[in-house]
Design a protein around this motif. Structure first.
Motif, short mmCIF file in Angstrom:
data_model
loop_
_atom_site.label_atom_id
_atom_site.label_comp_id
_atom_site.label_asym_id
_atom_site.label_seq_id
_atom_site.Cartn_x
_atom_site.Cartn_y
_atom_site.Cartn_z
N ILE A 1 6.55 4.64 -4.96
CA ILE A 1 7.08 4.25 -6.28
C ILE A 1 7.31 5.50 -7.14
CG2 ILE A 1 4.82 3.93 -7.38
CD1 ILE A 1 5.83 1.50 -8.76
N ALA A 2 6.43 6.52 -6.97
CA ALA A 2 6.58 7.76 -7.75
C ALA A 2 7.71 8.63 -7.21
CB ALA A 2 5.27 8.54 -7.74
N LYS B 1 0.64 -11.58 -3.91
CA LYS B 1 -0.78 -11.98 -3.96
C LYS B 1 -0.90 -13.51 -4.07
CE LYS B 1 -2.47 -7.67 -5.90
NZ LYS B 1 -2.68 -6.94 -7.14
N ARG C 1 5.86 -4.67 -9.96
CA ARG C 1 4.62 -5.34 -10.40
C ARG C 1 4.75 -6.85 -10.19
NH1 ARG C 1 4.90 -2.09 -15.40
NH2 ARG C 1 3.87 -0.15 -14.87
N ASP D 1 15.02 2.88 -13.08
CA ASP D 1 13.74 2.99 -12.37
C ASP D 1 12.64 2.25 -13.12
OD1 ASP D 1 14.61 4.37 -10.15
OD2 ASP D 1 14.39 6.32 -11.09
N VAL D 2 12.73 2.23 -14.46
CA VAL D 2 11.73 1.51 -15.25
C VAL D 2 11.80 0.02 -14.91
CG1 VAL D 2 10.94 1.00 -17.59
CG2 VAL D 2 11.95 3.20 -17.09
N LYS E 1 4.55 -7.71 -6.50
CA LYS E 1 3.18 -7.61 -6.00
C LYS E 1 2.37 -8.84 -6.43
CE LYS E 1 2.60 -2.65 -5.35
NZ LYS E 1 1.90 -1.44 -5.75
N ALA F 1 11.52 4.70 -7.09
CA ALA F 1 11.07 3.37 -7.48
C ALA F 1 11.97 2.27 -6.91
CB ALA F 1 11.00 3.27 -9.00
N ARG G 1 2.50 2.51 -3.28
CA ARG G 1 1.73 3.19 -4.33
C ARG G 1 2.24 4.61 -4.54
NH1 ARG G 1 -4.42 1.89 -2.42
NH2 ARG G 1 -4.31 -0.38 -2.59
N ILE H 1 10.18 -0.46 -11.54
CA ILE H 1 8.71 -0.40 -11.61
C ILE H 1 8.16 -1.73 -12.13
CG2 ILE H 1 6.77 0.73 -12.80
CD1 ILE H 1 8.54 3.35 -12.68
N LYS I 1 0.85 -1.20 0.00
CA LYS I 1 0.00 0.00 0.00
C LYS I 1 0.89 1.26 0.00
CE LYS I 1 -3.70 2.19 2.65
NZ LYS I 1 -3.06 3.20 3.48
#
Lengths: 276, 276
Positions: B191-192, B260, B253, B245-246, B256, B195, B188, B249, B185
Motif C-alpha cells: 500500500i505504501a 473479515k 480499508r 491514492d487516498v 479489508k 496504493a 501492508r 487507501i 498481509k
C-alpha cells in the motif's frame, strides 16, 4: 514506434504527478516534545517518494537528553493519508496514520501489524514547513515503537539526510577498525539499490557476508549469505533495518556519511558505522 | 427454505456472470452438476495427474535455482524474470483453466498479481522495492501451489476411481480464504509503494474467493454469502477508475473490512454444516 513508446513511458509518470496530492507535511525535519515532559526533544523526519501520492516515510528520533549520550532511538514509519481535503485549492490531508516498519520471519521488510500505532493531526500550516501538529496513540493495540503523545511546533534542520549507499569501508564509531565493507553496489530497474556487505559483527551478532536490499525508499534489509556445499543461499536472520544517512553535526550524527543498523524490535539497539 | 436458498444461488450466479467480466479469466461455466471434471475420460484425468506431478517437481527445481541465485547476489529483476517466466511456462503448458486445479490457480494468482503491479507501475513509475515485492509474491504463491497439490491429488484420485463424493475439491473455500489473507498481509507494505495496485490485488483475490465458494459442492449453504459478496464487490470501482491514492487507501480499508466479514460468515456456515 519505439521512440513513441519511450516518450509515453517518460510522460506517463509526469502526467500522473500533474494533478498530484500535496503532502500535508513537506519533506524535512520537525522538532517537538513529548507531552508533559520538559526535558529532551523529539525529531520527526519526513521523506516523501513517488509511487503513492501523499504517502511518506517518517523517522522518529529521540534526542540524547532523553536517552543518554551516544544512544540512538530511531523508529521508521509508513505514513498514509487518512483523508483528502481541499486547502487553498490544493488536495492534501490533515491526518495521517503512522505504522512502524519492521522485519518478518522471512527476513523481509514489512509492517508487522496492520493497525497503525500513532495518528498524526496537523492543526495549523498544513502543506507548509510551518506546520504545527500533534502525534497521539492510535489506540489500536499496536504499541511498537512507543505510543507517547508528542507536540511539534516548529521545523528545523534535519539531524541527518537520507542518502544513497556508497561502496567503501565503514568503521565503528570510536574505533579506527573496519567494521563493514560495502561492495558490488547495484541499482535495480525500479531504482532500488542492493549491495554485498562483509560485516565483522558485534558482541551480540556473528559477522560474515550479507546481502543488502532496498525494500522501501531509503529503507534496507540485511540478510546473511550462507555458504553451503550445494551453493550459496540467503538466510532470513539477522533481521536488521539499515539506513544510509549523512549527519549534519547534531546530536550524535557527525558531518559524515554513515550506515545505521537498527534492531526493529527495540529501536534502541542501533549500530552506527561511518564511511572511512 | 431450501427453495429460497436455490433462488438466492441463482441470483448469485447472475451476479457472478457480471463479476466475471472484472475477474480476469474467471470460468464462464457456472454450474457443475456432478463436479467440474466429471465428464473427463480416464486418459484426460491421467494427463491432469501427470501434469500436476511434473509441475510439483519443476517448482521445487525453480525454488532451488532462485535460492542459489539470491545467494550469488543476482539482481531482483533477474530473479523476478526467472520466477515469472518459469511459472508462466509451467502454468501455460497445462492447457488448464485457472480454476481446474488449486496448484494451477496458485501459480496463476502469482502471475496475475505481478501483472497488476507492473501495469500500475508503468502509469506512475515504480517505487524502489516493487520488484523485490514481486519476487516475494511469486515465491509465496509457489509455496501455496505446493501445499494445495496435496488436496488436488485427493481430488484427481477421486476422479480416477469414479468416487462421486470427491468429485469436488474440498479445499476450494480454504484456498480462497488463504489467498485473500495472503493479499491482505502483503498489502501492508504494498500500500505504501502503490496504493492502487494494492487495492487491485485485494479486490481480485476477493473475486477469486467468491468464485471458489460458488464452485464448492456446498455452495447452496453459502448462497447468502455469495450474493452479499457479489453485491458488495460490484459496488467497488475498477482499479483504473480510482480517483487518487487516498481514495485507494480508503477503499482498501473497506475491502479489508468486507473480507473479515466474509471470513466470519464462512466460518459460521462451515460450523453449522459440521453440526448438521
Amino acid at each position: 514506434m519505439k521512440s513513441l513508446i519511450s516518450f509515453l513511458f517518460l510522460i506517463m509518470p509526469m502526467a500522473a504527478l500533474a494533478g498530484s496530492f500535496v503532502q500535508g507535511l513537506p519533506d524535512g525535519a520537525y522538532h517537538g516534545k513529548f507531552r508533559g515532559q520538559k526535558k529532551g526533544t523529539v525529531n520527526f523526519i519526513v521523506r516523501g517518494y513517488a509511487g503513492c501520492d501523499g504517502c511518506f516515510i517518517a523517522y522518529k528520533l529521540k534526542t540524547p537528553e532523553l536517552l543518554g549520550d551516544r544512544t540512538v532511538d530511531l523508529v521508521a514509519y509508513s505514513a498514509l493519508p487518512m483523508e483528502s481535503v481541499n486547502v487553498n485549492g490544493r488536495l492534501t490531508s490533515k491526518r495521517y496514520s503512522l505504522t512502524p516498519i519492521g522485519v518478518d520471519s522471512t527476513g523481509d521488510l514489512t509492517l508487522p501489524n496492520d493497525d497503525p500505532s500513532l495518528i498524526l493531526n496537523i492543526s495549523k500550516g498544513v502543506g507548509t514547513r510551518d506546520a504545527e501538529f500533534t502525534i497521539t496513540s492510535a489506540q489500536s493495540g499496536n504499541r511498537l515503537g512507543g505510543v507517547e503523545s508528542m507536540v511539534f511546533l516548529w521545523s528545523r534542520e534535519a539531524p541527518f539526510e537520507i542518502i544513497q549507499p556508497s561502496e567503501g569501508q565503514y568503521r565503528d564509531v570510536g574505533s579506527s577498525k573496519v567494521a563493514a565493507t560495502v561492495t558490488s553496489l547495484k541499482t535495480e530497474e525500479d531504482g532500488a539499490h542492493s549491495a554485498h556487505i562483509l560485516w565483522m559483527g558485534n558482541i551480540r551478532q556473528e559477522g560474515g557476508d550479507f546481502l543488502l536490499k532496498e525494500r522501501l525508499p531509503g529503507v534496507y534489509t540485511f540478510n546473511a549469505i550462507s555458504y553451503r556445499g550445494e551453493g550459496n543461499q540467503v538466510r532470513n536472520m539477522p533481521a536488521f533495518i539499515v539506513m544510509f544517512v549523512h549527519g549534519n553535526g547534531q546530536f550524535c550524527f557527525e558531518k559524515q556519511d554513515m550506515m545505521l543498523m537498527v534492531n526493529p524490535v527495540n529501536h534502541v539497539d542501533v549500530s552506527k558505522m561511518i564511511l572511512k | 427454505m431450501k427453495l429460497f436458498k436455490m433462488k438466492s444461488l441463482s441470483f448469485a450466479l447472475l451476479w457472478v456472470a457480471g463479476l466475471s467480466m472484472s475477474v480476469a479469466h474467471a470460468q464462464t461455466n457456472l454450474e457443475y452438476p456432478g463436479g467440474p471434471h466429471s465428464g473427463m475420460s480416464d486418459a484426460e484425468v491421467k494427463k491432469l495427474d501427470a501434469w500436476a506431478q511434473n509441475t510439483q517437481l519443476q517448482l521445487t527445481r525453480l525454488e532451488n535455482e532462485v535460492s542459489f541465485d539470491q545467494g550469488e547476489s543476482r539482481s531482483d529483476s533477474e530473479i523476478k524474470k526467472k520466477l515469472y517466466d518459469g511459472i508462466k511456462e509451467i502454468a501455460g503448458d497445462s492447457g488448464l483453466k485457472p480454476g481446474d486445479l488449486l496448484l494451477h490457480q496458485s501459480l496463476y494468482a502469482g502471475i496475475t498479481l505481478c501483472d497488476i503491479i507492473d501495469v500500475e507501475g508503468l502509469k506512475k513509475g515504480a517505487t524502489p522495492g516493487e520488484i523485490g515485492e514481486q519476487v516475494s509474491i511469486l515465491k509465496q504463491t509457489i509455496t501455496m501451489a505446493k501445499k494445495y497439490y496435496i488436496s488436488d491429488q485427493v481430488y484427481v484420485n477421486g476422479l480416477l476411481e469414479r468416487r462421486p463424493e470427491v468429485h469436488f475439491n474440498n479445499q476450494l473455500i480454504e484456498f480462497g480464504v488463504e489467498l485473500t489473507q495472503f493479499m491482505m498481509k502483503q498489502s501492508r507494505k504494498m500500500i505504501a509503494m502503490d496504493a492502487s495496485a494494492s487495492y487491485g490485488m485485494i479486490k481480485w483475490s476477493l473475486g477469486v474467493l467468491n468464485r471458489k465458494i460458488l464452485d464448492d459442492d456446498r455452495n447452496v449453504a453459502f448462497a447468502n454469502t455469495i450474493t452479499y459478496l457479489n453485491q458488495k464487490l460490484g459496488a467497488f470501482p475498477e482499479m483504473e477508475n480510482l480517483s487518487s491514492d487516498v481514495d485507494a487507501i480508503a477503499k482498501i480499508r473497506d475491502l479489508k473490512n468486507l473480507a473479515k466479514e466474509i471470513f466470519s460468515e464462512i466460518a459460521m456456515t462451515q460450523k453449522s454444516l459440521v453440526q448438521h
